[in-house]
Design a protein around this motif. Structure first.
Motif, PDB file in Angstrom:
ATOM      1  N   GLY A 121      -7.338   1.255  -0.793  1.00 55.34           N
ATOM      2  CA  GLY A 121      -6.043   0.494  -1.019  1.00 55.34           C
ATOM      3  C   GLY A 121      -6.299  -0.240  -2.174  1.00 55.34           C
ATOM      4  O   GLY A 121      -5.398  -1.183  -2.466  1.00 55.34           O
ATOM      5  N   LEU A 122      -7.049   0.112  -3.325  1.00 55.82           N
ATOM      6  CA  LEU A 122      -7.418  -0.693  -4.371  1.00 55.82           C
ATOM      7  C   LEU A 122      -6.474  -0.164  -5.545  1.00 55.82           C
ATOM      8  O   LEU A 122      -6.227  -0.693  -6.535  1.00 55.82           O
ATOM      9  CB  LEU A 122      -9.009  -0.815  -4.853  1.00 55.82           C
ATOM     10  N   VAL A 123      -5.949   1.082  -5.644  1.00 51.53           N
ATOM     11  CA  VAL A 123      -5.155   1.744  -6.406  1.00 51.53           C
ATOM     12  C   VAL A 123      -3.944   2.429  -5.370  1.00 51.53           C
ATOM     13  O   VAL A 123      -4.401   2.954  -4.398  1.00 51.53           O
ATOM     14  CB  VAL A 123      -5.773   2.765  -7.280  1.00 51.53           C
ATOM     15  N   GLN A 124      -3.013   2.600  -5.843  1.00 49.44           N
ATOM     16  CA  GLN A 124      -1.721   2.894  -5.212  1.00 49.44           C
ATOM     17  C   GLN A 124      -1.863   4.769  -5.343  1.00 49.44           C
ATOM     18  O   GLN A 124      -2.155   5.016  -6.465  1.00 49.44           O
ATOM     19  CB  GLN A 124      -0.575   2.734  -5.856  1.00 49.44           C
ATOM     20  N   ALA A 125      -1.846   5.409  -4.388  1.00 50.80           N
ATOM     21  CA  ALA A 125      -1.793   6.948  -4.242  1.00 50.80           C
ATOM     22  C   ALA A 125      -0.189   7.241  -5.110  1.00 50.80           C
ATOM     23  O   ALA A 125       0.753   6.432  -4.820  1.00 50.80           O
ATOM     24  CB  ALA A 125      -1.687   7.327  -3.012  1.00 50.80           C
ATOM     25  N   THR A 126      -0.382   8.289  -5.866  1.00 49.35           N
ATOM     26  CA  THR A 126       0.788   8.748  -6.214  1.00 49.35           C
ATOM     27  C   THR A 126       1.743   9.633  -5.427  1.00 49.35           C
ATOM     28  O   THR A 126       2.646   9.759  -5.381  1.00 49.35           O
ATOM     29  CB  THR A 126       0.450   9.700  -7.540  1.00 49.35           C
ATOM     30  N   GLY A 127       0.799  10.627  -4.732  1.00 51.58           N
ATOM     31  CA  GLY A 127       1.279  11.302  -3.523  1.00 51.58           C
ATOM     32  C   GLY A 127       0.438  11.773  -2.579  1.00 51.58           C
ATOM     33  O   GLY A 127      -0.903  11.427  -2.634  1.00 51.58           O
ATOM     34  N   GLY A 128       0.939  12.316  -1.670  1.00 53.27           N
ATOM     35  CA  GLY A 128      -0.011  12.753  -0.363  1.00 53.27           C
ATOM     36  C   GLY A 128      -0.181  11.789   0.722  1.00 53.27           C
ATOM     37  O   GLY A 128       0.390  10.765   0.666  1.00 53.27           O
ATOM     38  N   SER A 129      -1.234  11.953   1.358  1.00 56.62           N
ATOM     39  CA  SER A 129      -1.192  11.055   2.540  1.00 56.62           C
ATOM     40  C   SER A 129      -2.840  10.872   2.898  1.00 56.62           C
ATOM     41  O   SER A 129      -3.721  11.461   2.653  1.00 56.62           O
ATOM     42  CB  SER A 129      -0.602  11.564   3.836  1.00 56.62           C
ATOM     43  N   VAL A 130      -2.956   9.533   3.380  1.00 57.93           N
ATOM     44  CA  VAL A 130      -4.275   9.240   3.857  1.00 57.93           C
ATOM     45  C   VAL A 130      -4.187   8.592   5.255  1.00 57.93           C
ATOM     46  O   VAL A 130      -3.328   7.632   5.371  1.00 57.93           O
ATOM     47  CB  VAL A 130      -4.962   8.262   3.017  1.00 57.93           C
ATOM     48  N   GLU A 131      -4.785   9.247   6.076  1.00 59.07           N
ATOM     49  CA  GLU A 131      -4.726   8.571   7.554  1.00 59.07           C
ATOM     50  C   GLU A 131      -5.866   8.223   7.922  1.00 59.07           C
ATOM     51  O   GLU A 131      -6.833   8.760   7.979  1.00 59.07           O
ATOM     52  CB  GLU A 131      -4.140   9.733   8.627  1.00 59.07           C
ATOM     53  N   PHE A 132      -5.856   6.900   8.545  1.00 63.01           N
ATOM     54  CA  PHE A 132      -7.229   6.321   9.057  1.00 63.01           C
ATOM     55  C   PHE A 132      -7.032   5.957  10.347  1.00 63.01           C
ATOM     56  O   PHE A 132      -5.855   5.219  10.700  1.00 63.01           O
ATOM     57  CB  PHE A 132      -7.548   4.866   8.222  1.00 63.01           C
ATOM     58  N   GLU A 133      -7.594   6.451  11.173  1.00 59.92           N
ATOM     59  CA  GLU A 133      -7.529   6.291  12.762  1.00 59.92           C
ATOM     60  C   GLU A 133      -6.355   6.724  13.065  1.00 59.92           C
ATOM     61  O   GLU A 133      -5.545   6.039  13.920  1.00 59.92           O
ATOM     62  CB  GLU A 133      -7.737   4.915  13.301  1.00 59.92           C
ATOM     63  N   GLY A 134      -5.651   7.718  12.510  1.00 60.02           N
ATOM     64  CA  GLY A 134      -4.377   8.259  12.955  1.00 60.02           C
ATOM     65  C   GLY A 134      -3.180   7.475  12.252  1.00 60.02           C
ATOM     66  O   GLY A 134      -2.038   7.887  12.651  1.00 60.02           O
ATOM     67  N   ARG A 135      -3.416   6.403  11.355  1.00 61.15           N
ATOM     68  CA  ARG A 135      -2.376   5.647  10.847  1.00 61.15           C
ATOM     69  C   ARG A 135      -2.500   5.936   9.356  1.00 61.15           C
ATOM     70  O   ARG A 135      -3.370   5.709   8.853  1.00 61.15           O
ATOM     71  CB  ARG A 135      -2.764   4.316  11.240  1.00 61.15           C
ATOM     72  N   GLU A 136      -1.083   6.248   9.008  1.00 57.66           N
ATOM     73  CA  GLU A 136      -0.719   6.462   7.431  1.00 57.66           C
ATOM     74  C   GLU A 136      -1.224   5.127   6.762  1.00 57.66           C
ATOM     75  O   GLU A 136      -0.683   4.089   7.068  1.00 57.66           O
ATOM     76  CB  GLU A 136       0.400   6.673   7.120  1.00 57.66           C
ATOM     77  N   ILE A 137      -1.802   5.163   5.603  1.00 61.10           N
ATOM     78  CA  ILE A 137      -2.271   3.955   4.964  1.00 61.10           C
ATOM     79  C   ILE A 137      -1.898   3.854   3.515  1.00 61.10           C
ATOM     80  O   ILE A 137      -1.860   2.901   2.786  1.00 61.10           O
ATOM     81  CB  ILE A 137      -4.028   3.425   5.179  1.00 61.10           C
ATOM     82  N   THR A 138      -1.571   5.116   3.018  1.00 66.38           N
ATOM     83  CA  THR A 138      -0.899   4.953   1.533  1.00 66.38           C
ATOM     84  C   THR A 138       0.546   4.276   1.676  1.00 66.38           C
ATOM     85  O   THR A 138       0.996   4.524   2.658  1.00 66.38           O
ATOM     86  CB  THR A 138      -0.795   6.452   1.076  1.00 66.38           C
ATOM     87  N   GLY A 139       0.796   3.748   0.668  1.00 65.21           N
ATOM     88  CA  GLY A 139       1.858   2.832   0.350  1.00 65.21           C
ATOM     89  C   GLY A 139       2.129   1.676   1.409  1.00 65.21           C
ATOM     90  O   GLY A 139       3.306   1.021   1.633  1.00 65.21           O
ATOM     91  N   LEU A 140       0.933   1.261   2.162  1.00 65.52           N
ATOM     92  CA  LEU A 140       1.143   0.114   3.099  1.00 65.52           C
ATOM     93  C   LEU A 140       0.933  -1.020   2.284  1.00 65.52           C
ATOM     94  O   LEU A 140       0.197  -1.256   1.266  1.00 65.52           O
ATOM     95  CB  LEU A 140      -0.315   0.208   3.869  1.00 65.52           C
ATOM     96  N   PRO A 141       1.919  -1.994   2.414  1.00 63.90           N
ATOM     97  CA  PRO A 141       1.809  -3.127   1.841  1.00 63.90           C
ATOM     98  C   PRO A 141       0.462  -3.932   1.930  1.00 63.90           C
ATOM     99  O   PRO A 141       0.051  -3.842   3.048  1.00 63.90           O
ATOM    100  CB  PRO A 141       2.991  -4.042   2.142  1.00 63.90           C
ATOM    101  N   GLU A 142       0.331  -4.627   0.811  1.00 63.72           N
ATOM    102  CA  GLU A 142      -1.112  -5.508   1.022  1.00 63.72           C
ATOM    103  C   GLU A 142      -1.176  -6.231   2.253  1.00 63.72           C
ATOM    104  O   GLU A 142      -2.357  -6.020   2.650  1.00 63.72           O
ATOM    105  CB  GLU A 142      -1.262  -6.160  -0.403  1.00 63.72           C
TER     106      GLU A 142
END
Ligand SMILES: Nc1ncnc2c1ncn2[C@@H]1O[C@H](COP(=O)(O)OP(=O)(O)O)[C@@H](O)[C@H]1O
Ligand code: SF4
Ligand SMILES: [Mg+2]
Lengths: 333, 439
Positions: free
Chosen positions: B82-103
């Motif tokens: 989460g140190l840079v913002q993803a442009t697209g796609g998805s990252v799930e950590f323990e089943g939870r989407e973390i791209t675009g998550l506010p800090e």
């Protein structure tokens, strides 16, 4: 629980503080050659003026607005004598008292101005540099515009505006005028340094640890940026003395009733010089030169000892080389 | 050396949810142009640092992310953190989407995902003692505020990473420690929150050769101790072998091959993996030897090659691999550089027109002849070059080469992007293994 834990933490914490202090002053203690000479000479001269300012009432026989003593009016433009070691002015005031009390005015104004410009410029620079974006661009534009002005002009305008307002032509006005002239400088220095520190892995690491921006700025950015500030602030103090004297010389500074000010005194002495009266201008002029020199030496000395780039250049090699042998030594164990 | 002597079971993911699941992840950096561009807010271009990556990180494994410098490994790690913002796609950590998550929301996750960066010296705040630095995460997350307790916990974790006795290090500043000791302190700081996932971005590449093995051994031990999962990023396939359960090979923002470490080492499929493996100097893998990678350098990620990003350097490239205009320019310039000083270089250069038209990536080229020269002469020159080295893969890509009006018409086979597809135990992204393209 509270009673047992209360005294214990003090020890490690206090020790850490001591170590930190020791580390911060280490380059100064270890400075050598020119840097050391400049630093300590600067310290000596500056302390001399600080002492003058603090003990002005004791050191000077008269007040700076006094033109008579014991019912006797002081002579006008009197030569230096046993009663008036530095002579008297055309208004019959004692030059020495004005020089001694002048130290008080100069240092007060400069201290207030420095405190104010630091407390505005440094936080603005930190925030602007760390967050970037629109705020940063707007601030940079504003500060660069201010910076592009001759700062004497800014100071004159501010001093003029304030002097005609209810604040009047006192110490605070002069300090605010000087503050306005220096805020852009601190802003720039701090902001540019923050921009580079912000990219340091340890700042990323702090973010990755979950630190809030406020914590990152306070604990990770601030300490590594403020190291630059003491030399700049000291050099600025020298500059501010000149600025205050210039304001006084031009008649926009401290009003004579509000405090003794060397620049003002020099301006009044200009006409005396033509008629061979040297003492009214020489002593306040010397005081300006001496204090400015002292602060400059102090600032340059600090700069040379604290600024790592300069330090490396002096040793002619980089810190990297120093680390290598130690690393090997540790491996041998 | 690997903690489990048993081979990790390949592709047994159906029953257990992966710890991290990355799908079609893209992270682009915008590069700003000159002042005028900036004034109107125009972006001068993008660097596709991560360009469509999909992979899983399973609980308890060490996944190695291997590739040359500039292939986007660090960016992938930083996106995960989460140190840079993803442009697209998805990252799930323990089943939870973390791209675009506010800090603010990401912050609680940071206790579970930690990082060790490449440069231990720069990763520690020079103004903090080791005790302050290593203990700070506990304060940040409000886990521990009592100074004595804090110090005790820091001391404990320092001893676990081998900085013992901890008392000797607590009040030291980073500049007082050696590189290896600093990296131990960085690892301690990362572990003090008991994370589940540790992203280690080239954790030993800046250390002294003799310290590297020790730090890696420490990481192996800590993995058991703290029940960690690692994303181990490295450019060095040799250390990855000793450390990783699975390996993902990355090139220009994409995963080109991924699979169990054994399979990758025993039978590398992708030509890039093969080249990387060949470049490991035997028998002493810790010695620094210049790498014998295929010709050329990693292309600019701001304008990657068409088709397969590896094709300009691939010794086995063929028709569908993405041949294009810039490859012709590279071919000519490489040739002239090789023959520098010979008189025919000047003759050849006099025949060919301005090469700058080749800079725009395209699978068809209309190359003008030089002033006063005929396109037929250029065709003849190119045919002569082909005859000198018919094995050069470039020529496989050429579908048509003839003079046409005032130009040379050079058409390549249409570029096709290879996709990551399962081949045996691994997945590979290469046309050699996809039947549609090679058949
Ligand atoms: N902050 C950035 N801004 C613009 N481009 C970047 C930035 N960081 C990395 N890049 C570019 O992204 C690509 C991938 O870089 P990186 O993720 O550091 O790769 P690696 O870690 O594999 O060496 C490179 O082309 C690099 O130049
Ligand atoms: S697709 Fe395979 S064969 Fe074609 S260039 Fe890429 S790696 Fe080489
Ligand atoms: Mg990297």
């Amino acid at each position: 629980m509270a009673s047992t834990s209360a005294p214990a933490p003090i020890t490690p914490h206090g020790r850490a503080k001591l170590i930190a202090l020791g580390r911060a002053t280490k380059p100064i203690r270890e400075a050598s050659g020119m840097a050391r000479f400049m630093f300590w000479t600067g310290v000596g001269i500056t302390l001399f003026f600080v002492a003058l300012a603090i003990f002005a009432p004791l050191l000077s026989r008269y007040n700076f607005t006094q033109y008579a003593s014991g019912g006797h009016r002081f002579p006008q433009l009197g030569h230096p004598s046993s009663a008036h070691w530095m002579g008297t002015t055309v208004q019959s005031s004692d030059v020495m008292s004005r020089v001694v009390y002048g130290a008080q005015t100069e240092l007060e104004v400069v201290a207030i101005a420095l405190a104010m410009s630091l407390s505005v410029g440094v936080p603005l620079g930190l925030i602007s540099g760390y967050f970037g974006g629109i705020l940063d661009r707007a601030l940079v534009l504003l500060m660069d515009a201010l910076f592009a002005f001759p700062y004497l002009l800014i100071a004159i305008v501010i001093a003029f505006v304030l002097a005609t307002s209810s604040i009047g032509g006192g110490i605070l006005t002069a300090a605010i005028a000087i503050t306005a002239a220096y805020v852009p400088l601190y802003f720039r220095v701090v902001r540019n340094h923050v921009i580079s520190v912000r990219e340091e892995p340890y700042v990323d690491a702090a973010r990755a640890l979950g630190a809030r921006p406020r914590t990152v700025i306070r604990k990770y950015v601030f300490f590594n940026v403020v190291q630059n500030v003491p030399p700049i602030a000291t050099l600025n103090a020298a500059d501010a003395i000149l600025l205050l004297a210039s304001l006084g010389f031009l008649g926009y500074g401290i009003q004579p009733s509000q405090g003794a000010e060397w620049g003002y005194d020099v301006s009044r002495a200009v006409s005396d010089a033509a008629s061979g009266i040297w003492w009214t201008g020489l002593f306040p002029g010397l005081a300006i030169v001496l204090l400015v020199t002292g602060l400059t030496l102090l600032g340059e000395g600090l700069n040379e000892t604290l600024n790592p780039v300069l330090r490396q250049r002096r040793f002619g090699r980089f810190e990297f080389d120093e680390r290598e042998p130690r690393e090997e030594a540790l491996l041998d164990q | 050396m690997r903690p489990e002597a048993v081979a990790p079971q390949p592709e047994q993911h159906a029953d257990e949810e992966p710890l991290v699941s990355i799908r079609n992840l893209e992270t682009y950096y915008s590069i700003r142009g000159n002042f005028a561009d900036r004034l109107v807010g125009r972006e001068a271009g993008v660097v596709r640092a991560v360009d469509g990556v999909s992979l899983d990180i399973r609980r308890g494994e060490v996944l190695g992310l291997v590739g040359e410098s500039g292939s986007g490994k660090t960016t992938l790690g930083r996106t995960l953190l989460g140190l840079v913002q993803a442009t697209g796609g998805s990252v799930e950590f323990e089943g939870r989407e973390i791209t675009g998550l506010p800090e603010r929301k990401f912050r609680e996750l940071r206790r579970r995902i930690q990082v060790v960066f490449q440069d231990p010296h720069a990763s520690l705040n020079p103004a903090m003692t080791i005790a302050q630095a290593v203990g700070h995460p506990l304060q940040i997350h409000g886990v521990e505020h009592d100074r004595t307790q804090l110090r005790a916990r820091v001391a404990d974790v320092l001893e676990r990473v081998g900085l013992a006795p901890a008392e000797a290090y607590l009040d030291k500043y980073p500049s007082d420690l050696s590189g290896g000791q600093k990296q131990r302190a960085v690892i301690a700081r990362a572990l003090i929150l008991n994370p589940v996932l540790l992203v280690a971005d080239e954790p030993v590449s800046m250390l002294d050769m003799s310290v590297r093995a020790k730090i890696l051994e420490l990481m192996v031990a800590l993995k058991q101790d703290f029940e960690l999962t690692y994303l181990y990023i490295t450019h060095d396939l040799a250390t990855a072998r000793f450390f990783c359960d699975r390996i993902a090979i990355m090139y220009l923002g994409r995963i080109v091959e991924i699979g169990p470490a054994e399979a990758i080492y025993a039978d590398p499929k992708h030509p890039y993996t093969q080249a990387l493996l060949r470049a490991i100097p035997e028998p002493d893998p810790t010695r620094a030897v210049p790498r014998d990678l295929p010709r050329g350098e990693v292309p600019d990620a701001a304008s990657p090659p068409l088709g397969c990003p590896f094709h300009p350097r691939c010794p086995r490239a063929f028709e569908p691999c993405g041949w294009e205009s810039r490859d012709l320019r590279d071919l000519l310039e490489f040739r002239w550089a090789r023959l520098a000083g010979e008189p025919r270089v000047e003759e050849e250069q006099a025949v060919v027109g301005d090469l700058d038209v080749l800079d725009k990536p395209a699978p068809e080229v209309r190359l003008p002849a030089a002033r006063g020269r005929k396109p037929e002469e250029v065709v003849a020159l190119l045919e002569r070059i082909r005859a000198e080295d018919p094995q050069e893969p470039f020529w496989k890509g050429v579908a048509r080469l003839e003079a046409s009006g005032s130009h040379v018409a050079l058409d390549f086979h249409l570029p096709q992007e290879p996709r990551l597809e399962p081949v045996g135990d691994v997945s590979v992204s290469c046309h050699l293994y996809d039947s549609a393209a090679s058949g």
